[in-house]
Write an enzyme that holds these catalytic residues in place. Sequence first.
Site, PDB file in Angstrom:
ATOM      1  N   ARG A 169     -19.471 -51.447  19.648  1.00 14.64           N
ATOM      2  CA  ARG A 169     -18.771 -50.356  20.332  1.00 14.64           C
ATOM      3  C   ARG A 169     -19.054 -49.066  19.562  1.00 14.64           C
ATOM      4  O   ARG A 169     -19.438 -49.089  18.400  1.00 14.64           O
ATOM      5  CB  ARG A 169     -17.275 -50.629  20.377  1.00 14.64           C
ATOM      6  N   GLY A 170     -18.825 -47.930  20.221  1.00 10.87           N
ATOM      7  CA  GLY A 170     -19.022 -46.635  19.570  1.00 10.87           C
ATOM      8  C   GLY A 170     -20.496 -46.340  19.337  1.00 10.87           C
ATOM      9  O   GLY A 170     -21.373 -46.946  19.945  1.00 10.87           O
ATOM     10  N   GLY A 196     -17.733 -48.292  29.997  1.00  8.92           N
ATOM     11  CA  GLY A 196     -18.117 -47.295  28.994  1.00  8.92           C
ATOM     12  C   GLY A 196     -19.628 -47.213  28.875  1.00  8.92           C
ATOM     13  O   GLY A 196     -20.219 -46.113  28.826  1.00  8.92           O
ATOM     14  N   VAL A 224     -15.831 -58.592  32.541  1.00  6.86           N
ATOM     15  CA  VAL A 224     -14.859 -59.659  32.765  1.00  6.86           C
ATOM     16  C   VAL A 224     -13.509 -59.024  33.110  1.00  6.86           C
ATOM     17  O   VAL A 224     -12.559 -59.716  33.421  1.00  6.86           O
ATOM     18  CB  VAL A 224     -14.694 -60.613  31.550  1.00  6.86           C
ATOM     19  N   ASP A 225     -13.468 -57.684  33.042  1.00  7.30           N
ATOM     20  CA  ASP A 225     -12.207 -56.976  33.288  1.00  7.30           C
ATOM     21  C   ASP A 225     -12.059 -56.542  34.740  1.00  7.30           C
ATOM     22  O   ASP A 225     -10.984 -56.148  35.159  1.00  7.30           O
ATOM     23  CB  ASP A 225     -12.133 -55.706  32.423  1.00  7.30           C
ATOM     24  N   MET A 268      -7.253 -61.540  28.907  1.00  7.84           N
ATOM     25  CA  MET A 268      -7.915 -60.249  28.704  1.00  7.84           C
ATOM     26  C   MET A 268      -8.005 -59.483  30.010  1.00  7.84           C
ATOM     27  O   MET A 268      -7.606 -59.969  31.052  1.00  7.84           O
ATOM     28  CB  MET A 268      -9.325 -60.509  28.228  1.00  7.84           C
ATOM     29  N   GLU A 304      -3.203 -58.669  29.176  1.00  8.01           N
ATOM     30  CA  GLU A 304      -3.095 -58.102  27.825  1.00  8.01           C
ATOM     31  C   GLU A 304      -2.599 -56.652  27.798  1.00  8.01           C
ATOM     32  O   GLU A 304      -1.999 -56.216  26.832  1.00  8.01           O
ATOM     33  CB  GLU A 304      -4.436 -58.189  27.092  1.00  8.01           C
ATOM     34  N   TYR A 376     -10.948 -64.750  23.128  1.00  5.88           N
ATOM     35  CA  TYR A 376     -12.403 -64.718  22.916  1.00  5.88           C
ATOM     36  C   TYR A 376     -13.098 -65.969  23.436  1.00  5.88           C
ATOM     37  O   TYR A 376     -14.308 -65.960  23.646  1.00  5.88           O
ATOM     38  CB  TYR A 376     -12.715 -64.471  21.443  1.00  5.88           C
ATOM     39  N   ARG A 379     -14.770 -65.347  26.957  1.00  6.44           N
ATOM     40  CA  ARG A 379     -15.986 -64.555  27.163  1.00  6.44           C
ATOM     41  C   ARG A 379     -17.146 -64.986  26.273  1.00  6.44           C
ATOM     42  O   ARG A 379     -18.291 -64.663  26.567  1.00  6.44           O
ATOM     43  CB  ARG A 379     -15.682 -63.068  26.990  1.00  6.44           C
TER      44      ARG A 379
HETATM   45  N1  LIG Z   1     -17.805 -41.695  28.414  1.00  2.70           N
HETATM   46  C1  LIG Z   1     -18.782 -42.212  27.675  1.00  2.70           C
HETATM   47  N2  LIG Z   1     -19.944 -41.553  27.518  1.00  2.70           N
HETATM   48  C2  LIG Z   1     -20.941 -42.050  26.784  1.00  2.70           C
HETATM   49  N3  LIG Z   1     -20.868 -43.239  26.129  1.00  2.70           N
HETATM   50  C3  LIG Z   1     -19.747 -43.947  26.249  1.00  2.70           C
HETATM   51  C4  LIG Z   1     -18.643 -43.486  27.014  1.00  2.70           C
HETATM   52  N4  LIG Z   1     -17.660 -44.394  26.937  1.00  2.70           N
HETATM   53  C5  LIG Z   1     -18.130 -45.396  26.145  1.00  2.70           C
HETATM   54  N5  LIG Z   1     -19.376 -45.127  25.734  1.00  2.70           N
HETATM   55  C6  LIG Z   1     -20.214 -45.956  24.867  1.00  2.70           C
HETATM   56  O1  LIG Z   1     -20.584 -47.143  25.575  1.00  2.70           O
HETATM   57  C7  LIG Z   1     -20.568 -48.260  24.691  1.00  2.70           C
HETATM   58  C8  LIG Z   1     -19.700 -49.336  25.246  1.00  2.70           C
HETATM   59  O2  LIG Z   1     -18.405 -48.830  25.556  1.00  2.70           O
HETATM   60  P1  LIG Z   1     -17.099 -49.734  25.409  1.00  2.70           P
HETATM   61  O3  LIG Z   1     -16.991 -50.211  24.004  1.00  2.70           O
HETATM   62  O4  LIG Z   1     -15.978 -48.997  25.990  1.00  2.70           O
HETATM   63  O5  LIG Z   1     -17.448 -51.036  26.242  1.00  2.70           O
HETATM   64  P2  LIG Z   1     -17.708 -51.247  27.785  1.00  2.70           P
HETATM   65  O6  LIG Z   1     -19.100 -50.913  28.104  1.00  2.70           O
HETATM   66  O7  LIG Z   1     -16.641 -50.567  28.564  1.00  2.70           O
HETATM   67  O8  LIG Z   1     -17.570 -52.806  27.870  1.00  2.70           O
HETATM   68  P3  LIG Z   1     -16.228 -53.684  27.718  1.00  2.70           P
HETATM   69  O9  LIG Z   1     -15.789 -53.933  29.119  1.00  2.70           O
HETATM   70  O10 LIG Z   1     -16.693 -54.888  27.046  1.00  2.70           O
HETATM   71  O11 LIG Z   1     -15.240 -52.922  26.937  1.00  2.70           O
HETATM   72  C9  LIG Z   1     -20.109 -47.767  23.340  1.00  2.70           C
HETATM   73  O12 LIG Z   1     -21.231 -47.636  22.508  1.00  2.70           O
HETATM   74  C10 LIG Z   1     -19.456 -46.416  23.649  1.00  2.70           C
HETATM   75  O13 LIG Z   1     -19.591 -45.492  22.587  1.00  2.70           O
HETATM   76  O1  LIG Z   2     -14.164 -57.230  21.326  1.00  8.32           O
HETATM   77  P1  LIG Z   2     -12.912 -56.445  21.288  1.00  8.32           P
HETATM   78  O2  LIG Z   2     -13.174 -55.099  20.753  1.00  8.32           O
HETATM   79  O3  LIG Z   2     -11.774 -57.157  20.672  1.00  8.32           O
HETATM   80  O4  LIG Z   2     -12.536 -56.191  22.813  1.00  8.32           O
HETATM   81  C1  LIG Z   2     -11.569 -56.753  23.580  1.00  8.32           C
HETATM   82  C2  LIG Z   2     -11.724 -56.199  24.968  1.00  8.32           C
HETATM   83  O5  LIG Z   2     -12.997 -56.502  25.473  1.00  8.32           O
HETATM   84  C3  LIG Z   2     -12.891 -57.142  26.734  1.00  8.32           C
HETATM   85  O6  LIG Z   2     -13.000 -58.507  26.520  1.00  8.32           O
HETATM   86  C4  LIG Z   2     -14.009 -56.757  27.636  1.00  8.32           C
HETATM   87  O7  LIG Z   2     -13.893 -55.452  28.018  1.00  8.32           O
HETATM   88  C5  LIG Z   2     -11.492 -56.743  27.214  1.00  8.32           C
HETATM   89  O8  LIG Z   2     -10.984 -57.641  28.171  1.00  8.32           O
HETATM   90  C6  LIG Z   2     -10.729 -56.692  25.944  1.00  8.32           C
HETATM   91  O9  LIG Z   2      -9.638 -55.808  26.007  1.00  8.32           O
END
Ligand SMILES: Nc1ncnc2c1ncn2[C@@H]1O[C@H](COP(=O)(O)OP(=O)(O)OP(=O)(O)O)[C@@H](O)[C@H]1O
Ligand SMILES: O=P(O)(O)OC[C@H]1O[C@](O)(CO)[C@@H](O)[C@@H]1O
Length: 392
Positions: A169-170, A196, A224-225, A268, A304, A376, A379
């Site tokens: 992430r990030g 994201g 999965v959300d 989740m 959650e 966990y 997933r």
């Molecule tokens: N608005 C945004 N603009 C650009 N990058 C983003 C933005 N939001 C999130 N990201 C980047 O996308 C990546 C994944 O984001 P995030 O951790 O929120 O997971 P996700 O793709 O939503 O998947 P999950 O459903 O597993 O949370 C990260 O590297 C994050 O920095």
């Molecule tokens: O891996 P982490 O950062 O604990 O993330 C948990 C989150 O990721 C997910 O499994 C997928 O977005 C969510 O359902 C949950 O809130």
Amino acid sequence: MHVNLDRHQQQLLLSDVKLHHLTHLTDYLQNIQSPRNNPLEQNSFFHPISGFYISSTDVILRHILFDLSGTFSSPPPYSAYHRAGPRKHIYFQPSQVQAAIVTCGGLCPGLNTVIRELVMVLWDLYGVRQIFGIKAGYRGFYSYEPIQLNPKMVHHLHRRGGTFLQTSRGGFHLQRIVDSIQNSGFNQVYIIGGVGTMRGALAIFEEIKRSKLNIAVAGIPKTVDNDVGIIDRSFGFQTAVEMVQQSISAAHLEAESAVNGIGLVKLMGRSTGHIAVYATRRGLFEFLEGRLKENNHAVVVVAEGAGQDLIPPPPISSTSVSEGEAQEEEKKKMDESGNLVFLDIGGWLKSELNKWWARDHPKEELFTVKYIDPTYMIRAVAANVLVKFAQM
Ligand SMILES: Nc1ncnc2c1ncn2[C@@H]1O[C@H](COP(=O)(O)OP(=O)(O)OP(=O)(O)O)[C@@H](O)[C@H]1O
Ligand SMILES: O=P(O)(O)OC[C@H]1O[C@](O)(CO)[C@@H](O)[C@@H]1O
């Protein structure tokens, strides 16, 4: 959409459909090579049958349910999107393709299957030989060396959960990512992730378009959300739901085998589903009271993200914190991508249920709450079905 119904005839006219424009390289690049026949035409193992290719007139409607009686009419325009899939003509010469694949965000069953299928399709069907994996999410573009991939490396991936490329992430730094894509010579970027990740993919594409670069970006949504707009579900969702059944069944058995037993399962899904729980929370104890009288046991499934405003936050380390410390505490509430980190609704609910029972049932009747948090395990498993991919 115009609907004209009488007893003998049903007529459905499709008008007022708004096809969302999908930006194509030709929209912003002047000197792009003319399209060539899809190499599948020459493939000795794969013969496209008539109707195999997707054309620009193949669309998918956003809403597929309509009430033709007009009682609940939905106002136009009706959104439609281009369908993904193989095109008869393609714009990249396979020998000049440098593809990059990256997975970002949390795990989802099937990530490895998608990586595998991408490599297989690019390699076997299109003849691409330069395929790279980006390690550990977006930050991998500028922090790690890409891993060169071939069919042998990914052959067994669909049997494994997780992501072979790792994820994180990030770490989203737009300019560093686009510079790295450009410097590495990637001209096809496949980005797999959740909501994201898709926002990031869009930002990358916008920057590529602004700089007029000959680079295609494909976002492959996983969730999965069920929180990615437009799509109803993605690969892996079914597997996650199936995995949940084991936990619910365990909770049920635990509850059934106790006197006044409650099986509590936390699932989740970020804030998905919490509206339903909010709607019912006021009546939860009353509902359980009736259920226990009737059945002697009950199973409660809680999302959650539910009830976060009800749970007391963990105590701040000191009463007189400095501004810096307070900011640090605030940061702990977010993960690296800026998503809210949830307090444990399951643990809190378990303790509230026990308090409720002790308070409202002074007769010392037996009562058991068994709390299961399969987070966990749902997933981090392989997908139960193969996710087949055939698009470029
Ligand atoms: N608005 C945004 N603009 C650009 N990058 C983003 C933005 N939001 C999130 N990201 C980047 O996308 C990546 C994944 O984001 P995030 O951790 O929120 O997971 P996700 O793709 O939503 O998947 P999950 O459903 O597993 O949370 C990260 O590297 C994050 O920095
Ligand atoms: O891996 P982490 O950062 O604990 O993330 C948990 C989150 O990721 C997910 O499994 C997928 O977005 C969510 O359902 C949950 O809130």
